[in-house]
Design a protein around this motif. Structure first.
Motif, mmCIF file in Angstrom:
data_model
loop_
_atom_site.group_PDB
_atom_site.id
_atom_site.type_symbol
_atom_site.label_atom_id
_atom_site.label_comp_id
_atom_site.label_asym_id
_atom_site.label_seq_id
_atom_site.Cartn_x
_atom_site.Cartn_y
_atom_site.Cartn_z
ATOM 1 N N VAL A 232 -7.301 -28.542 42.305
ATOM 2 C CA VAL A 232 -7.486 -27.540 41.250
ATOM 3 C C VAL A 232 -6.783 -26.241 41.632
ATOM 4 O O VAL A 232 -6.094 -25.619 40.815
ATOM 5 C CB VAL A 232 -8.989 -27.300 40.999
ATOM 6 C CG1 VAL A 232 -9.195 -26.075 40.108
ATOM 7 C CG2 VAL A 232 -9.632 -28.525 40.360
ATOM 8 N N ALA A 233 -6.944 -25.835 42.887
ATOM 9 C CA ALA A 233 -6.315 -24.592 43.344
ATOM 10 C C ALA A 233 -4.795 -24.703 43.339
ATOM 11 O O ALA A 233 -4.092 -23.748 42.991
ATOM 12 C CB ALA A 233 -6.811 -24.247 44.736
ATOM 13 N N ALA A 234 -4.265 -25.873 43.709
ATOM 14 C CA ALA A 234 -2.813 -26.055 43.780
ATOM 15 C C ALA A 234 -2.167 -25.969 42.409
ATOM 16 O O ALA A 234 -1.049 -25.460 42.265
ATOM 17 C CB ALA A 234 -2.491 -27.400 44.425
ATOM 18 N N VAL A 235 -2.872 -26.451 41.385
ATOM 19 C CA VAL A 235 -2.317 -26.420 40.033
ATOM 20 C C VAL A 235 -2.235 -24.997 39.498
ATOM 21 O O VAL A 235 -1.298 -24.637 38.787
ATOM 22 C CB VAL A 235 -3.160 -27.313 39.101
ATOM 23 C CG1 VAL A 235 -2.756 -27.133 37.651
ATOM 24 C CG2 VAL A 235 -3.007 -28.770 39.518
ATOM 25 N N ASP A 236 -3.227 -24.151 39.846
ATOM 26 C CA ASP A 236 -3.171 -22.725 39.531
ATOM 27 C C ASP A 236 -2.972 -22.483 38.037
ATOM 28 O O ASP A 236 -2.106 -21.718 37.618
ATOM 29 C CB ASP A 236 -2.036 -22.065 40.330
ATOM 30 C CG ASP A 236 -2.061 -20.546 40.238
ATOM 31 O OD1 ASP A 236 -3.168 -20.000 40.129
ATOM 32 O OD2 ASP A 236 -0.976 -19.930 40.260
ATOM 33 N N ALA A 237 -3.787 -23.156 37.203
ATOM 34 C CA ALA A 237 -3.689 -23.021 35.756
ATOM 35 C C ALA A 237 -4.940 -22.344 35.210
ATOM 36 O O ALA A 237 -5.967 -22.275 35.882
ATOM 37 C CB ALA A 237 -3.514 -24.400 35.117
ATOM 38 N N PRO A 238 -4.888 -21.825 33.976
ATOM 39 C CA PRO A 238 -6.058 -21.160 33.408
ATOM 40 C C PRO A 238 -7.306 -22.031 33.380
ATOM 41 O O PRO A 238 -8.406 -21.561 33.653
ATOM 42 C CB PRO A 238 -5.593 -20.796 31.993
ATOM 43 C CG PRO A 238 -4.112 -20.678 32.105
ATOM 44 C CD PRO A 238 -3.704 -21.722 33.088
ATOM 45 N N ASP A 239 -7.140 -23.307 33.002
ATOM 46 C CA ASP A 239 -8.245 -24.262 32.989
ATOM 47 C C ASP A 239 -7.742 -25.576 33.573
ATOM 48 O O ASP A 239 -6.702 -26.090 33.141
ATOM 49 C CB ASP A 239 -8.767 -24.504 31.569
ATOM 50 C CG ASP A 239 -9.331 -23.250 30.938
ATOM 51 O OD1 ASP A 239 -10.376 -22.774 31.415
ATOM 52 O OD2 ASP A 239 -8.719 -22.752 29.982
ATOM 53 N N THR A 240 -8.461 -26.116 34.536
ATOM 54 C CA THR A 240 -8.043 -27.345 35.201
ATOM 55 C C THR A 240 -9.253 -28.225 35.461
ATOM 56 O O THR A 240 -10.318 -27.729 35.839
ATOM 57 C CB THR A 240 -7.352 -27.043 36.550
ATOM 58 O OG1 THR A 240 -6.283 -26.114 36.340
ATOM 59 C CG2 THR A 240 -6.794 -28.313 37.171
ATOM 60 N N VAL A 241 -9.079 -29.527 35.260
ATOM 61 C CA VAL A 241 -10.119 -30.497 35.575
ATOM 62 C C VAL A 241 -9.483 -31.669 36.308
ATOM 63 O O VAL A 241 -8.483 -32.221 35.837
ATOM 64 C CB VAL A 241 -10.842 -31.018 34.316
ATOM 65 C CG1 VAL A 241 -11.953 -32.001 34.715
ATOM 66 C CG2 VAL A 241 -11.407 -29.881 33.495
#
Length: 360
Positions: free
Chosen positions: A39-48
């Motif tokens: 989740v942290a690596a994707v660094d997007a507003p909303d992540t699942v």
């Protein structure tokens, strides 16, 4: 947050009470940490990131945006081209039921049964990206240009997709070359609707979403139920995606839990008897390409070899969101990952999701 529970049965009758999503007291801490890192690596507003391992689910959510009014894992996310796996499974089901063979010429279905040439584009050509059609219709770009950053597909309706196909003359014989084509899968959707006499929303709902128990999967946006998409900067919101005349190629939106239910059915086809034959069929290689035939495809999935057995996956994106779906029968693992930002270069999302599944 993390939720771990046993997967719901996908074939519940409409009036049945679904199993409660009860957290397990001892979650897999290693998996919990790895999902948090993802989740942290994707660094997007909303992540699942949602994983099912032998029917036990672990979900980790997060994002750079303030938490939405509803938990991120309960929102529906646009899955873009990952929805082609549903279209492939639908074709496999219609073939398994004996309603189609896959060898039907798409032109005959879409042009009132008029005679076709000696080497027509068939339904199987369309789903395997061997139809000879380009990625998009030649006149798509001119029509979509004014809305290229928001909803380009909405400007290209279904009738125009069909007309563009009927006017197209492939440069290569169908079945001789692989070329990824949103155009081709969109045509397939219209051909299946014509073959069955059923509008696409009713067809996919009746044949797939209903039997699988996917009540939180839909073709159109609904205010308050869907995640918000963003451009690369992670701050600029984009409108909900409208697939226009391309619903079979990328209109679906679903919750992470529905996506896991879909994947769990592929891991254990016996859990959904009406679809068991089709679920087995879409795991079978139908096409090999590239140097040494290293790239293997089924009617719905990309298929990569792992030490213990194949890994199946497909990704997708809309102007503001991304999705990755994958499963590994050898480890009993499925992964559904979604995020509310669209990257266009040096994208960490797909790589992070793929590596997570490959290492499970």
């Amino acid at each position: 947050m993390t939720t771990t529970y046993r997967a719901p049965w996908p074939g519940l009758p409409p009036d049945a009470e679904p199993p409660a999503h009860r957290p397990e007291p001892h979650a897999d801490e290693r998996l919990h940490e790895r999902l948090g890192d993802a989740v942290a690596a994707v660094d997007a507003p909303d992540t699942v990131f949602a994983v099912s391992r032998h029917g036990r689910r672990t979900v980790r959510t997060g994002g750079t945006a303030p938490p939405p009014p509803y938990p991120r894992e309960t929102l529906r996310y646009e899955i873009g081209s990952a929805g082609k796996t549903f279209t492939g499974l639908l074709l496999a089901r219609l073939m398994d039921e004996g309603l189609l063979t896959g060898g039907e010429p798409a032109r005959a279905l879409l042009d009132g049964g008029r005679p076709t040439g000696p080497e027509p584009v068939t339904l199987v050509h369309l789903i395997t990206h061997t139809s000879g059609l380009p990625r998009l219709p030649p006149d798509f770009y001119a029509r979509a240009l004014p809305a290229r950053r928001t909803n380009p597909y909405a400007r290209y309706p279904g009738a125009r997709v069909v007309d563009a196909f009927l006017r197209h003359r492939p440069r290569r014989r169908p079945g001789t070359r692989w070329r990824y084509s949103n155009f081709g899968v969109a045509v397939l959707g219209h051909a299946l609707a014509a073959a069955t006499g059923t509008p696409w929303p009713d067809l996919i709902t009746g044949e797939l979403l209903g039997p699988l128990g996917l009540g939180d999967t839909a073709l159109r946006a609904e205010r308050g139920r869907d995640a918000t998409g963003h451009t690369r900067d992670g701050r600029t919101a984009v409108p909900a995606f409208d697939a226009g005349g391309f619903p079979a190629a990328g209109a679906l939106r679903a919750t992470p839990h529905d996506l896991l239910t879909f994947l769990e059915a592929h891991l254990d086809p016996g859990r959904c008897p009406p679809l068991a034959g089709a679920l087995h069929a879409v795991r079978t290689p139908v096409l090999r390409r590239g140097l040494g035939h290293r790239h293997v495809h089924t009617a719905a999935w990309f298929r990569h070899p792992m030490d213990g057995g194949p890994l199946y996956f497909h990704s997708g994106a809309t102007p503001g969101q991304q999705a990755f779906l994958g499963f590994r029968p050898d480890t009993g693992t499925a992964l559904a990952a979604v995020c509310g930002r669209r990257y266009r270069a040096h994208d960490p999302f797909v790589t992070t999701a793929y590596n997570l599944l490959a290492e499970e």
